[in-house]
Design a protein around this motif. Structure first.
Motif, short mmCIF file in Angstrom:
data_model
loop_
_atom_site.label_atom_id
_atom_site.label_comp_id
_atom_site.label_asym_id
_atom_site.label_seq_id
_atom_site.Cartn_x
_atom_site.Cartn_y
_atom_site.Cartn_z
N PHE A 268 15.00 127.96 13.72
CA PHE A 268 13.77 127.21 14.02
C PHE A 268 13.78 126.70 15.47
CE2 PHE A 268 13.09 126.30 9.30
CZ PHE A 268 11.91 127.01 9.22
N GLN A 269 14.95 126.25 15.94
CA GLN A 269 15.02 125.71 17.30
C GLN A 269 14.93 126.82 18.35
OE1 GLN A 269 17.00 123.80 14.91
NE2 GLN A 269 15.23 122.46 15.17
N VAL A 270 15.39 128.01 18.01
CA VAL A 270 15.41 129.10 18.99
C VAL A 270 14.03 129.73 19.14
CG1 VAL A 270 16.58 131.22 19.69
CG2 VAL A 270 17.81 129.53 18.33
N HIS A 271 13.22 129.62 18.09
CA HIS A 271 11.88 130.21 18.14
C HIS A 271 10.86 129.19 18.64
CE1 HIS A 271 8.36 132.52 17.16
NE2 HIS A 271 7.89 131.48 16.50
N VAL A 272 10.19 129.49 19.73
CA VAL A 272 9.14 128.61 20.25
C VAL A 272 7.92 128.73 19.34
CG1 VAL A 272 7.57 128.14 22.15
CG2 VAL A 272 9.94 128.79 22.62
N GLY A 273 7.52 127.64 18.74
CA GLY A 273 6.36 127.65 17.86
C GLY A 273 6.66 127.09 16.48
N SER A 274 7.94 126.89 16.17
CA SER A 274 8.30 126.40 14.83
C SER A 274 7.66 125.04 14.56
CB SER A 274 9.83 126.28 14.71
OG SER A 274 10.44 127.53 14.89
N GLY A 275 7.80 124.13 15.49
CA GLY A 275 7.23 122.80 15.29
C GLY A 275 5.71 122.85 15.17
#
Lengths: 269, 269, 269
Positions: A185-192
């Protein structure tokens, strides 16, 4: 956790009006659509009253600001409060940029959103805490984050979803932790941003219980991410996004319940 | 090639402030994040000084222009030069559209960027050459492209990364060719923009040696793309992007070195 | 169906100038590029005359409106009609939002586009029909949709592509149905926008026969989606998009013809 909300979204197909940021707008639209909601994106203030009228929830993400989006956010939020539609806010990067603090203060002055979703630093700002001075980022631990979230919830009179390796959901009185997830989740931009979008979909079918909506959104998202990551032979953050959508489309409330690591935090007020 | 820069990015997590284009902004953010940098996107001039102050490099892509982004680019670039932060420019489509030539001339008048990344036609414009009249596009060969890049580097007093089937990197005095790659880069919209974004991440940890930063960025990207393409049974340009991110996340400096086809071009000045 | 148009796109690499919406602009650019066209995105009115001059077709999508894009759409369309370049319009959400009806009316007053691509509700608006009152959404059947499309084509004097489980293409005199497809198109946000983008690529090489261009675009897209879905063990809407691009890159006109379920609708005028 409630089986009901995920099923209710799939049955009711609530319309979610979004001001997304330009980086992840595609992801937010797709995750809402795949979970069963109907996303629309609003960028023209002249559409605002209609866009709110046809929607069951409004999601505001301040990730990419400029004059027109800020005006649009304010117009839509004022309309949503007037029409008593639930509002979700994502205060992207408010902890790092003073200008965004000014904007978020202006947005919060318009009324009380149902849910605010942010990371630890963003929620710390909303709690009125000095994040770096408190050293939470340096690892002073999870107990502090619960207090940060609770302080923000009380100060802002809303439900806070502080997302991270463990998600913390609190309305200031009750607090729940969701331990599911994956470092991807932290490595993928857009999770939040996707999680914020899901909060809007869940609160659209649970406008009177945003606390439960935030718990269910966080649990569904975290379990799906965890299942995808566990099925990978090695961490694959590029394949993570399409597979996360695949999983969120097929996951049932029963699947979520089977894997959920959700605990209520007992606190003395 | 230097093992160090890729590792330095992963250790230092440099913040990169971007004005990306609206088509590929998601890709640029994700590729920077996956390589170990922290991307932020800036669209409001009021944020500009802070956005530059917290960043280690600035990346400017003119792919989608309008009044606000142009103003934002100029504000950020002036700030970056004032704060001595490295600047990378991507002059998208400057060879085809006269209006973009006017804009890029205005941007270049603000100061000297550390790296300019473009395709053959874009770099030819910056070299002051008439691309179509020179017929390079019709296949007059690689030697011409080296001269095009060197002429642009001398004229613009900067490091040029001319990307294509063979990437050419030159500061006007030294020139390096990277022969790795795959035709899938051309089929996927966003490859060039991602490479520009990587240049910013590499120069953020190598501000005094943009030439080496551009070589390492180009080599890492080209090797990763080549490895992904070679593992495919047939060319799959849609699956290429997520798998490219997967590869860039897992690739090590040693992997890059093993596969790199990097040669210095010997020239008499 | 004509083998020729798909091959002509791959041979001629027509340039398509797009005003896309901010949600799916990446998808539109990639699908056009993968099919063999060259997409450019235009956002600055000052570029408009050049952007039209270098293009073989113009694609206008009203998915995300605000002052600048509306001005840009009008500037580009006026230029395209002046330069006799084919125009494709996607009237996103025009059935739901009155403000968009005002905008689409203004756009259609500028001239006659070659193709309008929309879903049933959007085309019903252009036919002057009251969609909800007619109850078509509640399932009054396919015959009605043919009439809706034909009425819109006659009223707007253009080729209509009404896309859905069955695509209907009509110029008001001749009507064709394409029965290929997959429900995953509805689950993926961007399917309609990509089809509009493909219409522009096909009409760019068939400016005198937009009816055939729309049939070929719809058939190619629907067959590719169907082949991807049929190869999946279970519906995977997140993996659908990259695999759809993979398929569209590799599909031949012969493949399309083999799988096409295309029938002409016989009507008495």
């Amino acid at each position: 956790m409630s089986k009901t909300l995920l099923d209710q979204i799939k049955q009711a197909n609530p319309i979610i009006t979004n001001v997304a940021n330009s980086v992840t707008v595609d992801q937010v639209a797709n995750v809402q659509n795949i979970i069963g909601a109907s996303p629309i994106m609003s960028s023209d203030p002249e559409e605002a009253p209609e866009m709110v009228a046809i929607a069951q929830a409004l999601s505001i993400n301040i990730g990419t600001l400029s004059t027109e989006p800020i005006h649009q956010m304010k117009t839509l939020m004022a309309e949503a409060y007037r029409q008593a539609k639930p509002v979700v806010i994502d205060p992207v990067a408010v902890s790092s940029i003073h200008y965004r603090q000014k904007i978020i203060d202006e947005l919060l002055a318009l009324g009380t959103p149902q849910i605010i979703r942010g990371n630890a630093g963003e929620i710390a700002y909303l709690a009125g805490l000095d994040w770096q001075a408190n050293g939470i980022d340096a690892g002073s631990g999870e107990i502090d984050l619960v207090k940060v979230a609770q302080t923000a919830a009380k100060k802002q009179q809303t439900t806070i979803l502080l997302s991270g390796p463990t998600d913390i959901i609190t309305d200031g009185h009750h607090t729940t932790k969701v331990a599911n997830g994956t470092p991807l989740f932290q490595v993928h931009v857009g999770s939040g941003d996707m999680l914020t979008g899901l909060c809007a979909a869940f609160v659209a079918v649970s406008p009177d219980n945003p606390y439960q909506a935030a718990i269910d959104a966080a649990t569904t998202f975290a379990v799906a991410g965890q299942l995808v990551a566990e099925a990978m032979p090695t961490p694959l953050p590029g394949s993570f996004y399409p597979q996360l959508l695949d999983c969120l489309f097929n996951i049932t409330a029963a699947d979520v319940q089977t894997h959920a690591q959700v605990t209520e935090v007992l606190t003395h007020e």
